[in-house]
Design an enzyme around this catalytic site. Structure first.
Site, short mmCIF file in Angstrom:
data_model
loop_
_atom_site.label_atom_id
_atom_site.label_comp_id
_atom_site.label_asym_id
_atom_site.label_seq_id
_atom_site.Cartn_x
_atom_site.Cartn_y
_atom_site.Cartn_z
N ILE A 15 0.84 -1.21 0.00
CA ILE A 15 0.00 0.00 0.00
C ILE A 15 0.87 1.26 0.00
O ILE A 15 0.60 2.22 -0.71
CB ILE A 15 -0.94 -0.02 1.23
CG1 ILE A 15 -1.95 -1.18 1.09
CG2 ILE A 15 -1.66 1.30 1.40
CD1 ILE A 15 -2.80 -1.45 2.34
N ASP A 60 13.72 2.69 11.07
CA ASP A 60 12.65 2.02 11.82
C ASP A 60 11.84 3.11 12.53
O ASP A 60 12.37 3.81 13.40
CB ASP A 60 13.31 1.07 12.83
CG ASP A 60 12.28 0.26 13.63
OD1 ASP A 60 11.13 0.71 13.75
OD2 ASP A 60 12.66 -0.79 14.16
N ASN A 87 2.19 5.05 7.17
CA ASN A 87 1.69 3.80 6.60
C ASN A 87 2.43 2.57 7.14
O ASN A 87 1.90 1.46 7.10
CB ASN A 87 1.83 3.88 5.07
CG ASN A 87 1.70 2.55 4.40
OD1 ASN A 87 0.60 2.05 4.17
ND2 ASN A 87 2.84 1.91 4.10
N TYR A 152 -2.75 -6.32 17.06
CA TYR A 152 -2.90 -5.47 15.87
C TYR A 152 -4.12 -4.57 16.01
O TYR A 152 -4.04 -3.36 15.74
CB TYR A 152 -3.02 -6.37 14.64
CG TYR A 152 -3.12 -5.64 13.32
CD1 TYR A 152 -2.00 -5.04 12.74
CD2 TYR A 152 -4.33 -5.54 12.64
CE1 TYR A 152 -2.09 -4.39 11.52
CE2 TYR A 152 -4.43 -4.89 11.42
CZ TYR A 152 -3.31 -4.31 10.86
OH TYR A 152 -3.40 -3.66 9.65
N LYS A 156 -4.24 -0.51 16.10
CA LYS A 156 -4.93 0.27 15.06
C LYS A 156 -6.07 1.12 15.65
O LYS A 156 -6.40 2.17 15.11
CB LYS A 156 -5.42 -0.66 13.95
CG LYS A 156 -4.27 -1.25 13.12
CD LYS A 156 -3.53 -0.17 12.33
CE LYS A 156 -2.50 -0.73 11.38
NZ LYS A 156 -1.89 0.29 10.53
N THR A 187 -1.63 -7.89 -0.21
CA THR A 187 -0.23 -7.42 -0.17
C THR A 187 0.58 -8.51 0.52
O THR A 187 0.02 -9.52 0.97
CB THR A 187 -0.09 -6.13 0.68
OG1 THR A 187 -0.49 -6.46 2.03
CG2 THR A 187 -0.94 -5.00 0.17
P1 NDP Z 1 3.31 -4.70 3.83
O1 NDP Z 1 3.78 -5.61 4.88
O2 NDP Z 1 3.18 -5.18 2.44
O3 NDP Z 1 4.18 -3.36 3.83
C1 NDP Z 1 4.52 -2.74 5.05
C2 NDP Z 1 5.63 -1.73 4.80
O4 NDP Z 1 5.98 -1.15 6.06
C3 NDP Z 1 6.87 -2.36 4.22
O5 NDP Z 1 7.41 -1.48 3.27
C4 NDP Z 1 7.79 -2.49 5.43
O6 NDP Z 1 9.11 -2.49 4.96
C5 NDP Z 1 7.40 -1.25 6.24
N1 NDP Z 1 7.70 -1.32 7.65
C6 NDP Z 1 7.39 -2.33 8.53
N2 NDP Z 1 7.85 -2.04 9.74
C7 NDP Z 1 8.47 -0.84 9.65
C8 NDP Z 1 9.15 -0.02 10.58
N3 NDP Z 1 9.31 -0.38 11.86
N4 NDP Z 1 9.67 1.17 10.15
C9 NDP Z 1 9.52 1.54 8.86
N5 NDP Z 1 8.91 0.80 7.93
C10 NDP Z 1 8.37 -0.38 8.33
O7 NDP Z 1 1.88 -4.16 4.35
P2 NDP Z 1 0.65 -3.44 3.61
O8 NDP Z 1 1.10 -2.68 2.44
O9 NDP Z 1 -0.43 -4.43 3.50
O10 NDP Z 1 0.20 -2.45 4.78
C11 NDP Z 1 0.50 -1.06 4.80
C12 NDP Z 1 -0.31 -0.44 5.93
O11 NDP Z 1 -1.71 -0.68 5.69
C13 NDP Z 1 -0.01 -1.03 7.31
O12 NDP Z 1 -0.06 -0.02 8.27
C14 NDP Z 1 -1.15 -2.02 7.51
O13 NDP Z 1 -1.39 -2.25 8.86
C15 NDP Z 1 -2.28 -1.27 6.83
N6 NDP Z 1 -3.40 -2.13 6.45
C16 NDP Z 1 -3.24 -3.14 5.55
C17 NDP Z 1 -4.31 -3.94 5.20
C18 NDP Z 1 -4.22 -5.06 4.24
O14 NDP Z 1 -5.25 -5.76 4.06
N7 NDP Z 1 -3.10 -5.29 3.58
C19 NDP Z 1 -5.65 -3.71 5.79
C20 NDP Z 1 -5.70 -2.63 6.71
C21 NDP Z 1 -4.62 -1.87 7.02
P3 NDP Z 1 10.40 -2.99 5.79
O15 NDP Z 1 10.09 -4.37 6.26
O16 NDP Z 1 11.51 -2.85 4.84
O17 NDP Z 1 10.53 -2.02 6.91
#
Ligand code: NDP
Length: 257
Positions: A15, A60, A87, A152, A156, A187
């Site tokens: 996302i 992070d 995000n 989670y 949220k 995703t």
């Molecule tokens: P992904 O796991 O595909 O992507 C998450 C991203 O966040 C990655 O780029 C990851 O990269 C980064 N990330 C994780 N931890 C950290 C950190 N501590 N610091 C910086 N970056 C971080 O998830 P989605 O794209 O599915 O989700 C994106 C957002 O949308 C999240 O907040 C999720 O909770 C929310 N969401 C998603 C839903 C879904 O159905 N997919 C539904 C509802 C909400 P890296 O590991 O390199 O840090």
């Protein structure tokens, strides 16, 4: 719209990546964050190809010193910040007997504290500018908690709560603060959740995602990152300027807010 700047945390994939590319397409110069340098670099290259400037900052978001470093670097490079999209997020599907203090801490640290730390830094700059848009990516579970998602869901709900509190405080400064609640979006995060849920339900891979989608989503199409990005784009645009303290549901009918 020259020289407006947006920062997206967790912009390396899923996302977040879709939001980065959409805002770059809208004309924003971009600050792209996530922990892994390689994915940040790849998204920065994609933004550059769209003709916008991009600064990648692997960090992070749950660490306050790294968050401060990220904002210092971004402001040194661009001198302003118009949009923050928090995000970055993590999830884990756990039955009650599997839950631990560590899972609670990690989930709350990234999702709740990470959002909090980034908003504090962004607000300092936006108050000086007397304008800004803060868009926090919550979840359907910011509205109604999900089974096997205790930590989670708590994290949220916290995201949604803080957006309302910050909207009240930042409104007089011309800053909007909103929460987007995505539904069920395919995703890497959902791929992992699907694997675990499919095990719990005794299903094949992919079936848990289909089950949750069929049971909850009203529209025929399943959720994709490209469904979320245009809503962020609208909230960041002139047209979105009178919306604040809202939770915007983007999930084909889930959540009902
Ligand atoms: P992904 O796991 O595909 O992507 C998450 C991203 O966040 C990655 O780029 C990851 O990269 C980064 N990330 C994780 N931890 C950290 C950190 N501590 N610091 C910086 N970056 C971080 O998830 P989605 O794209 O599915 O989700 C994106 C957002 O949308 C999240 O907040 C999720 O909770 C929310 N969401 C998603 C839903 C879904 O159905 N997919 C539904 C509802 C909400 P890296 O590991 O390199 O840090």
């Amino acid at each position: 719209m020259a020289n407006k700047v947006a920062m997206v945390t967790g912009g390396g994939r899923g996302i977040g990546r879709a939001i980065v590319l959409r805002l770059a397409g809208d004309g924003f110069d971009m600050v792209v964050n996530s922990r892994q340098e390689q994915t940040v670099r790849a998204v920065v290259e994609e933004v550059t190809k769209l003709g916008r400037k991009a600064l990648g900052i692997p960090a992070d978001v749950s660490k306050s010193d790294l968050v401060r470093m990220m904002f210092d670097k971004a402001l040194k490079e661009f001198g302003r910040l118009d949009v923050l999209v928090t995000n970055a997020g993590v999830t884990q599907v756990n039955t009650l007997d599997e839950l631990t203090e560590e899972i609670w801490d990690r989930t709350m640290d990234v999702n709740a504290k990470g959002t909090f730390l980034c908003i504090l830094e962004a607000a300092k700059q936006m108050i000086k500018q007397k304008s800004g848009r803060i868009i926090a990516i919550g979840s359907a579970f910011s509205v109604e908690a999900g089974i096997y998602h205790a930590c989670y869901s708590a994290s949220k709900f916290a995201v949604r709560g803080m957006t309302q509190a910050f909207a009240k405080e930042l409104g007089p400064h011309g800053i909007t603060v909103n929460c987007i609640a995505p539904g069920i979006i395919w995703t890497d995060m959902w791929k992992e959740a699907d694997e675990k849920l499919s095990n719990i339900f005794g299903m094949r891979r992919g079936e848990a995602f289909e089950k949750f989608t069929q049971e909850n989503v009203m529209l025929p199409e399943s959720g994709k990152p490209e469904h979320i990005a245009p809503v962020v784009s609208f909230l960041a645009s002139e047209g979105g300027g009178y919306i604040t303290a809202s939770t915007v549901s983007v999930g084909g009918g889930i959540p009902i807010v």
